[in-house]
Enzyme design. Structure first.
Site, mmCIF file in Angstrom:
data_model
loop_
_atom_site.group_PDB
_atom_site.id
_atom_site.type_symbol
_atom_site.label_atom_id
_atom_site.label_comp_id
_atom_site.label_asym_id
_atom_site.label_seq_id
_atom_site.Cartn_x
_atom_site.Cartn_y
_atom_site.Cartn_z
ATOM 1 C CG ASN A 133 4.966 -6.446 -2.039
ATOM 2 O OD1 ASN A 133 5.410 -5.733 -2.930
ATOM 3 N ND2 ASN A 133 3.929 -7.258 -2.230
ATOM 4 C CG ASP A 134 4.546 -1.876 -0.118
ATOM 5 O OD1 ASP A 134 3.762 -1.742 0.827
ATOM 6 O OD2 ASP A 134 4.214 -2.247 -1.253
ATOM 7 C CB ILE A 135 10.866 -2.535 2.149
ATOM 8 C CG1 ILE A 135 10.904 -4.067 2.160
ATOM 9 C CG2 ILE A 135 9.984 -2.014 3.259
ATOM 10 C CD1 ILE A 135 11.536 -4.613 3.411
#
Lengths: 381, 474, 127
Positions: free
Chosen positions: B401-403
């Site tokens: 997700n965040d990456i």
């Protein structure tokens, strides 16, 4: 700006704050790098390699430090070295400022702007500067190897013509970076691995590595604080957990403890009675030995066997046993932090950037870091 | 209809039989990847035989119109097939389907004109049996609604018409009412109580109905609609077959009708929704598309089924897999590796992009992928793989997700601002496998998920990977 | 006898036009009679069932080519269109029929060609 890297003098310290690659990175950013001769030897980096990367090698320490604007260290420099650092220079190192008040005071007295990388805020974009994670990765891995070598048997399950070797059972207490890496490494060696942490959210993480999460009694109430660290437990909670834990410990061949509380002594997870309940020939690797240890019997820096036959290892600075990678990771953390701060070859210590502020311990002759100040008040009162 | 049937020579009947056999064998061959192309060819041959057989029909006396029609239609059809891009596949199918419906409807009108309105000497309108009237009426209705319905479907797929379901209150009631009125018209025409002009009224109503029926269905569901419309045009052909006592029309129509209906049911099941939900669900705001909460994202994420994802992977030449904590938590690393193997067997290049902070500990992904026997060579670190995303056909994000959140590049003030990310959004297509729209570790919504080139595949990572393996291994 | 059998495959009206027959039920409607309709119904039902069974065996990845292929087959309405276009009269039927031929031809040619293009990529092994 002149960036200076002195050789680490602390006994047993094998790391160096730069590698040839980070020298090149700093060079490209317009920084001039000077390194003390022999600084990289313990990590397997020669003066020649540093020179080829663009650094200047200086033999004399005083020469090196005079006129320096940024000093990169691993451990806090000794007081003689600090005196040689020009005032208002910038120091980047791992200072352990919550505990090492004397060093911090001396740095403040010289108006050095000191950044301590163990205080880097644990937010997403600062992960590349997080020294604690880097080193924990290595210590978690090494802990398992130490345990494996100290065990009287092997780790994996082997069925052979000469009999069946049952797998070792390994319990990892504390599932932070070090704990998770230990779990992963023990799994790779084929052991049966359990992980335990007082933060229930960790269960999924432990299981994601193929290990089992040790369910003791239900811990009510939040046990994880805003920084992602575990909160200290009440005495009552601790007592009940100890009892439940003791039953499991009796079956373990190796127990690796990794529990640390920032700025405080390490919590005791294994009491003397608990150790006595363990099998003879079993091994405890206490990664919190530097802070007093998670085990009551731990002797920091020593390995010995208890009366009941349990081998207790209390290694200090375990990451120093893999200096090549430890230096690689540390140097990258330092370079990432430094280059983050550096704009057009200049450093702004007044910056309000969260990462810079969160890491700065002293500036302009004063201690400025909130948590450090709070820790001082706590010890003074 | 009497006029047609009596002039069909024996040779034609045999050719029709051969055509029917070829259709059946052709469809049978479509059930396996190896024989599929051959099956299509066999069915085409069947069609040629049917055409040749029809040429010998006694009623055909002039060839001018036939030649013009065949040449024009053939050329246009060929041009469409060859020159429209592969990505416009569903649109092409929609158009040609509509044209087929139009043909049926026109034939129905022809028959009505020929036998009811302008009957040839020696017969009268009443000679056109009630059965024929009924079936001709059905032919007209089905043909007309298939025609306009297909056009609307085409518009929605092209984005010419809004892909959102266009609804109004009581729409389903209105639609059903409309249908009932049309059926009543047919009934009235059959029993003779209505003037033949009502055939044209019926045609007009049916044309409108095609539009009304398809408008409230979301753009993403168009493939189901096309399958249904295909079934309708098949039924129209079968109806014609009943009228003309033409067995090849009945057989081909029945094959087409049942396959269209079954396909739409299967497609709905793959999307985990019922057929009624797809066709009528958008009205009243209930159903009609997967439910999700996008947080403060601009726009809704596009959701696809496992089969669609498999199709995209199948067509790709270069795939990059982006593993994240979700893959670890789902224990999907073994399945992912197996899926990658299936792709590699097809000559597709597969690499894994390992972000430095993917997972919950350093090296989390490495440990698991090594455990799953992914060769170290396939793992590529962020700096090295980022430039390759622009040349990648499909980036498969599994539980990360965040990456890969583009907010890290631009949104100052975001907790992840400044963190280097994987340039997943630069890939031609992105497929994200996730359980839900819940945020990642940083707790913020991910702009990637609503990007135009991104599609969400909701489900448990391990199960989805296993389904992909099954679907891709033909 | 064989001639009668052969002719019996044709429509009853044709038989009436050419030979006398043993009594065969003939509907008062021109065209379809009860038994004929029954046969056609049998065919329809069997073909539908067959279609159902055939489709069930098609793997999901081939669903799109299947849809395209059966779509092309639905262009069988071409058969009806050809007759309409080729009629002696009325002209309006020829025109509509010609249009229908054009549409149906598009359906047939386009449909099979599109399906073939789709299936071209379904080759086992490396590309």
């Amino acid at each position: 700006m002149k960036v200076v890297v002195p050789r680490e003098l602390a006994a047993g310290e094998t790391r160096v704050a730069v590698t040839p690659r980070t020298v090149k990175r700093m060079d490209r950013a317009g920084l001039v790098v000077h390194i003390e001769s022999g600084a990289g030897t313990a990590s397997g980096i020669t003066d020649l390699e540093f020179r080829e990367a663009g650094a200047t090698i200086v033999a004399d320490r005083a020469d090196l430090l005079s006129g320096s604007e940024i000093v990169l260290c691993v451990r806090p420099p000794d007081s003689e070295t600090i005196d040689q650092i020009p005032t208002a220079a910038v120091l980047i190192a791992v200072l352990d400022p919550m505990i090492e008040h004397a060093v911090v005071d001396q740095l403040a007295a010289r108006s050095i702007s000191a950044f301590s990388l163990d205080m880097v805020p644990r937010i997403a974009r600062a992960q590349s500067m997080d020294v604690l994670s880097s080193m924990s990765t290595l210590t978690g891995y090494q802990a398992v190897l130490l345990a494996a070598m100290a065990l009287p048997g092997v780790m994996p399950y082997l069925t052979t013509a000469a009999g069946t070797l049952h797998p070792s059972q390994v319990l990892v207490l504390g599932a932070g970076v070090a704990g998770l890496q230990a779990i992963a490494t023990a799994r790779r060696l084929g052991a049966l691995v359990w992980g335990y942490d007082i933060r229930p959210v960790v269960k999924e993480q432990v299981e994601s590595l193929g290990a089992k999460f040790l369910e003791l009694i239900d811990t009510s109430g939040a046990s994880e604080d805003a920084g992602g660290y575990a909160k200290e437990q009440s005495q009552d909670q601790a007592a009940r957990q100890q009892q439940a834990m003791t039953e499991h410990l009796a079956q373990m061949d190796a127990v690796i403890t990794t529990a640390l509380i920032p700025g405080r002594p390490a919590p005791i997870l294994l009491t003397t009675e608990m150790v006595q309940a363990m099998k003879p020939g079993s091994v405890i690797v206490d990664l919190a030995a530097e802070r007093g240890g998670n085990c009551e019997l731990t002797k920091p820096g020593e390995n010995f066997t208890s009366d009941s036959g349990v081998t207790i290892l209390g290694p200090l600075h375990l990451h120093c046993t893999v200096p090549a990678h430890a230096s690689l990771m540390y140097a990258n953390n330092v370079a990432n932090f430094l280059l983050h701060m550096c704009r057009d070859g200049q450093i702004d210590v007044e910056s309000e950037d969260e990462v810079v502020c969160g890491t700065l311990v002293t500036r302009g002759g004063e201690v400025v870091h909130e948590r450090v100040l709070a820790a001082r008040e706590a010890t003074e009162s | 209809m009497q006029g047609l049937a009596e002039l069909v020579p024996m040779s034609t009947e045999w050719l029709y039989l051969a055509a029917a056999v070829l259709f059946i064998v052709g469809i049978r061959d479509l059930s396996s990847a190896e024989t599929a192309r051959r099956g299509n060819l066999l069915a085409a041959c069947g069609m040629i035989l049917a055409i040749v057989g029809t040429m010998q029909h006694g009623l055909i006396v002039q060839w001018g119109w036939i030649v013009v029609g065949m040449v024009a239609g053939g050329v246009i059809g060929l041009v469409m097939a060859v020159f429209m891009p592969m990505t416009a596949m569903p649109e092409r199918i929609a158009i040609v389907n509509g044209l087929g419906g139009a043909a049926s409807g026109l034939v129905g009108i022809c028959e009505v004109i020929r036998h009811v309105i302008l009957p040839p000497e020696g017969t009268s309108a009443s000679d056109f049996s009630s059965f024929h009237v009924g079936v001709a009426g059905l032919e007209i209705m089905l043909g007309a609604m298939t025609f306009t319905g297909s056009i609307v479907a085409f518009g929605k797929l092209r984005g010419l018409i809004s892909t959102r379901p266009m609804t109004y209150p009581f729409q389903n009631v209105v639609n059903i009412g409309w249908l009932l009125v049309m059926l009543y018209l047919i009934f009235g025409l059959v029993v003779g109580s209505l003037d033949p002009v009502f055939f044209f009224v019926l045609a007009g109503m049916a044309l409108l109905f095609g539009v009304m029926f398809v408008l409230p269905i979301g753009g993403a569901d168009m493939p189901v609609v096309i399958a249904m419309l295909n079934a309708y045009s098949g039924l129209a052909a079968a109806a014609t077959g009943f009228v003309l006592s033409n067995k090849v029309l009945i057989i081909a129509g029945a094959l087409d009708g049942s396959s269209g209906l079954l396909l739409s049911l299967l497609m709905c099941r793959a999307m985990n929704r019922s057929l009624t939900n797809v066709l009528f669900g958008a009205v009243g705001g209930s159903g009609g598309g997967a439910q999700f909460s996008g947080g403060e994202l601009q726009g809704d994420p596009q959701s696809i089924s496992t089969v669609e994802a498999a199709e995209r992977l199948f067509d790709a030449r270069r795939v990059i897999i982006v593993p994240g904590y979700g893959m670890a938590a789902a224990g999907a690393h073994f399945a992912i590796r197996e899926m990658a193997d299936v792709l590699k067997e097809r000559g597709i290049s597969v690499k894994y992009a390992i972000h430095p902070v993917a997972g919950r500990m350093p090296g989390h992904m490495n440990v698991l992928l090594a455990d799953a026997n992914v060769p170290y060579d396939d793992l590529v670190e962020m700096e090295e793989i980022n430039p390759e995303f622009a040349e990648t056909d499909v980036a498969l994000v599994m539980g990360a997700n965040d990456i890969c959140n583009p907010a890290a590049r631009t949104a100052e003030g975001s907790p992840i601002y400044g963190m280097p990310i994987l340039d997943v959004d630069k890939a031609a297509q992105v497929i994200v496998i996730k359980r839900s729209m819940s945020p990642g570790f940083a707790g913020i919504p991910n702009e990637l998920f609503v990007a135009p080139n991104c599609a969400m595949l909701f489900g448990d990572g391990k199960q989805v990977a296993e389904q992909l393996i099954e679907t891709l291994s033909l | 006898m064989s001639t009668v059998v052969a002719l019996a495959c044709l429509r009853p009206e044709m038989l009436l036009a050419h030979e006398t027959l043993p009594a065969v039920p003939v509907a008062t409607d021109h065209g379809v009679d009860g038994s004929e309709l029954l046969i056609l119904l049998y065919i329809f039902i069997l073909a539908s069932f067959l279609g159902h069974q055939l489709i069930l065996r098609v793997p999901p990845l081939l669903h799109t080519p299947l849809m395209s292929g059966t779509n092309a087959i639905s262009g069988i309405s071409l058969v009806g269109s050809l007759v309409a276009a080729g009629l002696a009269e009325p002209v309006i039927c020829n025109v509509l029929g010609g249009l229908a031929v054009g549409c149906a031809m598009c359906n047939v040619v386009g449909g099979f060609a599109i399906t073939d293009r789709m299936l071209a990529k379904f080759r086992k092994g490396s590309r």
